[in-house]
Design an enzyme around this catalytic site. Structure first.
Site, PDB file in Angstrom:
ATOM      1  N   GLN A   1      -1.657  27.859  14.948  1.00 19.47           N
ATOM      2  CA  GLN A   1      -2.090  26.594  15.214  1.00 19.47           C
ATOM      3  C   GLN A   1      -2.458  26.189  16.632  1.00 19.47           C
ATOM      4  OE1 GLN A   1      -2.438  24.341  12.928  1.00 19.47           O
ATOM      5  NE2 GLN A   1      -1.509  25.547  11.298  1.00 19.47           N
TER       6      GLN A   1
ATOM      7  N   CYS B   1       4.663  26.379   4.042  1.00 20.88           N
ATOM      8  CA  CYS B   1       5.248  27.756   4.105  1.00 20.88           C
ATOM      9  C   CYS B   1       6.280  27.622   5.195  1.00 20.88           C
ATOM     10  CB  CYS B   1       4.184  28.686   4.623  1.00 20.88           C
ATOM     11  SG  CYS B   1       2.679  28.747   3.252  1.00 20.88           S
TER      12      CYS B   1
ATOM     13  N   LYS C   1      -8.874  29.011  11.272  1.00 25.01           N
ATOM     14  CA  LYS C   1      -8.264  27.873  11.597  1.00 25.01           C
ATOM     15  C   LYS C   1      -9.182  27.277  12.772  1.00 25.01           C
ATOM     16  CE  LYS C   1      -3.825  28.622   9.927  1.00 25.01           C
ATOM     17  NZ  LYS C   1      -3.545  27.881   8.854  1.00 25.01           N
TER      18      LYS C   1
ATOM     19  N   ASP D   1       3.001  33.486  17.680  1.00 28.88           N
ATOM     20  CA  ASP D   1       2.221  33.234  16.487  1.00 28.88           C
ATOM     21  C   ASP D   1       1.303  32.019  16.997  1.00 28.88           C
ATOM     22  OD1 ASP D   1       1.049  31.748  14.232  1.00 28.88           O
ATOM     23  OD2 ASP D   1       3.058  31.889  13.040  1.00 28.88           O
TER      24      ASP D   1
ATOM     25  N   HIS E   1       6.639  29.451  10.524  1.00 30.58           N
ATOM     26  CA  HIS E   1       5.864  29.751   9.318  1.00 30.58           C
ATOM     27  C   HIS E   1       6.477  30.901   8.632  1.00 30.58           C
ATOM     28  CE1 HIS E   1       2.386  30.729   6.837  1.00 30.58           C
ATOM     29  NE2 HIS E   1       2.110  29.469   6.835  1.00 30.58           N
TER      30      HIS E   1
HETATM   31  N1  7TS Z   1       1.572  30.655  11.252  1.00 30.68           N
HETATM   32  C1  7TS Z   1       1.531  29.328  11.377  1.00 30.68           C
HETATM   33  C2  7TS Z   1       2.071  28.909  12.334  1.00 30.68           C
HETATM   34  C3  7TS Z   1       0.429  28.931  10.367  1.00 30.68           C
HETATM   35  O1  7TS Z   1       0.180  27.659  10.517  1.00 30.68           O
HETATM   36  C4  7TS Z   1      -0.188  29.668   9.468  1.00 30.68           C
HETATM   37  C5  7TS Z   1      -1.008  29.221   8.393  1.00 30.68           C
HETATM   38  C6  7TS Z   1      -0.058  30.909   9.391  1.00 30.68           C
HETATM   39  C7  7TS Z   1       0.998  31.589  10.620  1.00 30.68           C
HETATM   40  C8  7TS Z   1      -0.649  32.084   8.626  1.00 30.68           C
HETATM   41  O2  7TS Z   1      -1.895  32.011   8.889  1.00 30.68           O
HETATM   42  P1  7TS Z   1      -2.822  32.890   8.010  1.00 30.68           P
HETATM   43  O3  7TS Z   1      -4.268  32.648   8.415  1.00 30.68           O
HETATM   44  O4  7TS Z   1      -2.442  34.194   8.000  1.00 30.68           O
HETATM   45  O5  7TS Z   1      -2.569  32.340   6.429  1.00 30.68           O
HETATM   46  N2  7TS Z   1      -0.647  27.827   7.952  1.00 30.68           N
HETATM   47  C9  7TS Z   1      -1.283  26.990   7.130  1.00 30.68           C
HETATM   48  C10 7TS Z   1      -0.645  25.748   6.892  1.00 30.68           C
HETATM   49  O6  7TS Z   1      -0.121  24.947   7.593  1.00 30.68           O
HETATM   50  N3  7TS Z   1      -1.179  25.344   5.764  1.00 30.68           N
HETATM   51  O7  7TS Z   1      -2.105  26.199   5.350  1.00 30.68           O
HETATM   52  C11 7TS Z   1      -1.901  27.312   6.001  1.00 30.68           C
END
Ligand code: 7TS
Length: 407
Positions: free
Chosen positions: A201, A362, A224, A198, A121
């Site tokens: 997910q 992303c 999430k 990371d 990501h």
């Molecule tokens: N890393 C992964 C693997 C992710 O899926 C996401 C968010 C992030 C980092 C960033 O997380 P945040 O909470 O800091 O934004 N992924 C997604 C997605 O797949 N669709 O919308 C957000």
């Protein structure tokens, strides 16, 4: 698991969208919230709201107790050795940025290496790009195979004794596959590199034990995993967090302030400048209670089964291309349907009440690897059912017919 009882605990799911019962298949972007989390936020604001760590009054003590109590729940949830290894942040992105800005900039110099994969990501790429630019370190990529995954052999060939950091996702938000982070940590540690995971997910679908994984840093987001937005966690081994300087200064992170110099509090507070994200942290604690009541093993089994059910059914649709490896998908499936643009697909699905994600997710380097500018993605969580997968398929077939008529 009784999914129909679980669904009743999520008020948002009982609505209709565009005249159809909502089928929410976008939990990988953000999961829905159970009543208990919503009520915890409401109770906090109605009864306990005050700033933490500073008031000697009753509300201040209650707020502090609840905030620090949430930290202890998280420490227990991911099995960190110490509670002070849990830093509250805004989310996965902030957590990774904190490590890249503080730890990496302090220890990396020209000639050192930071290792990532092109599966990541953007939130697990850009911070390292910036850190590499700032320090003169080289950003190296583990090569991807045709299905988007990487092999341990390729990883071993990329890591050297000059590698200072290896940062990989636990579960990919496009492929849905789980990377062998324990094995990766063993290899990286042999070379003296630290490992950042990371967990955006993974934290919602599988039991995470940071000591068992032996990762040095682990990042995730509350939203999430049925928690509120605006809150996330950086777990770090104390030895590394102790070496790191804060990147935000002011407010509650200080020990003593002089006119020209100041000192910071000990862990974890030195990283939590300003008024912390109190209500959302407490809400995240409630989300953890909720997930633990059901059990992560039960959630994982449900999500795995539902994902493979969806994949099997989707394979029966002509011209539907699924991205990623054949096996091992958890929680999501990324696809394209013929030549229909994923944004058009998602828009038509929405007219049937079905919410999916469309775009590059992303993950532009991974999209380029697949030669796709965009894809569609359906993601599944503990409240989704096979009946919803069938509604999704029904809407997919309708969309296909609709675009065929337009040809
Ligand atoms: N890393 C992964 C693997 C992710 O899926 C996401 C968010 C992030 C980092 C960033 O997380 P945040 O909470 O800091 O934004 N992924 C997604 C997605 O797949 N669709 O919308 C957000």
């Amino acid at each position: 698991m009784d999914t129909s009882s679980i669904r009743k605990l999520f008020p948002i799911l009982s609505q209709t969208v565009n005249g159809y019962p909502l089928v929410y298949l976008d939990s990988a972007a953000s999961a829905q919230k159970p009543t208990e989390v919503i009520e915890t936020l409401k109770r906090y604001y109605e009864q306990d709201n005050a700033n933490v760590h500073r008031g000697v009054h009753t509300l201040g003590s209650r707020a502090t107790e609840a905030y620090e109590g949430a930290r202890a729940k998280i420490a227990h949830f991911i099995h960190s050795e110490r509670v002070e290894e849990i830093i509250f942040t805004r989310g996965t992105t902030s957590s990774i940025n904190l490590v890249a800005s503080s730890y990496i900039r302090a220890i990396c110099k020209e000639g050192d290496e930071i290792v990532v994969s092109a599966m990541e990501h953007h939130s697990n790429l850009l911070p390292w790009q910036q850190a590499a630019k700032a320090t003169g370190a080289e950003l190296k990529y583990i090569p991807l195979q045709a299905d988007g995954t990487f092999s341990i052999e390729d990883l071993e060939n990329v890591i050297t004794d000059r590698t200072k950091m290896v940062s990989v996702s636990h579960i990919s938000n496009v492929l849905g596959v789980t990377n062998p982070v324990k094995q990766i940590a063993t290899i990286a540690h042999k070379h003296g590199a630290v490992v950042m995971v990371d967990g955006a997910q993974s934290i919602s679908h599988i039991k995470v034990d940071v000591q068992e994984l032996d990762c040095d840093f682990y990042a995730f987001s509350g939203h999430k995993m049925c928690g509120p937005t605006g809150i996330g966690v950086l777990y770090g081994k104390k030895a590394y967090l102790d070496q790191m300087e804060p990147i935000e200064f002011g407010g509650e992170m200080i020990a003593d302030v002089g006119l020209y110099d100041s000192s910071w509090k000990e862990l974890p507070w030195k990283f939590e400048g300003g008024t912390p994200i109190i209500a959302s942290a407490i809400g995240l604690g409630a989300a953890i209670d909720f997930l633990e009541q059901i059990g992560l093993d039960v959630i994982e089994a449900h999500d795995k089964q539902l994902t493979s059910y969806a994949v099997q059914r989707m394979k029966q649709i002509e011209n539907l291309k699924i991205y990623g490896p054949e096996e091992g998908r958890l929680g999501l499936v990324t696809f394209n349907l013929g030549k229909i643009h994923p944004h058009d697909l998602a828009t038509v699905l929405d007219t049937y009440g079905v919410a999916i994600r469309a775009g590059h997710h992303c993950c532009q380097p991974l999209m380029r690897h697949f030669g796709a500018s965009a894809t569609a993605r359906a993601s599944f969580y503990l409240y989704n059912t096979e009946a919803e997968v069938e509604k999704f398929l029904f809407a997919l077939n309708k969309t296909k017919d609709y675009f065929k008529e337009m040809e």
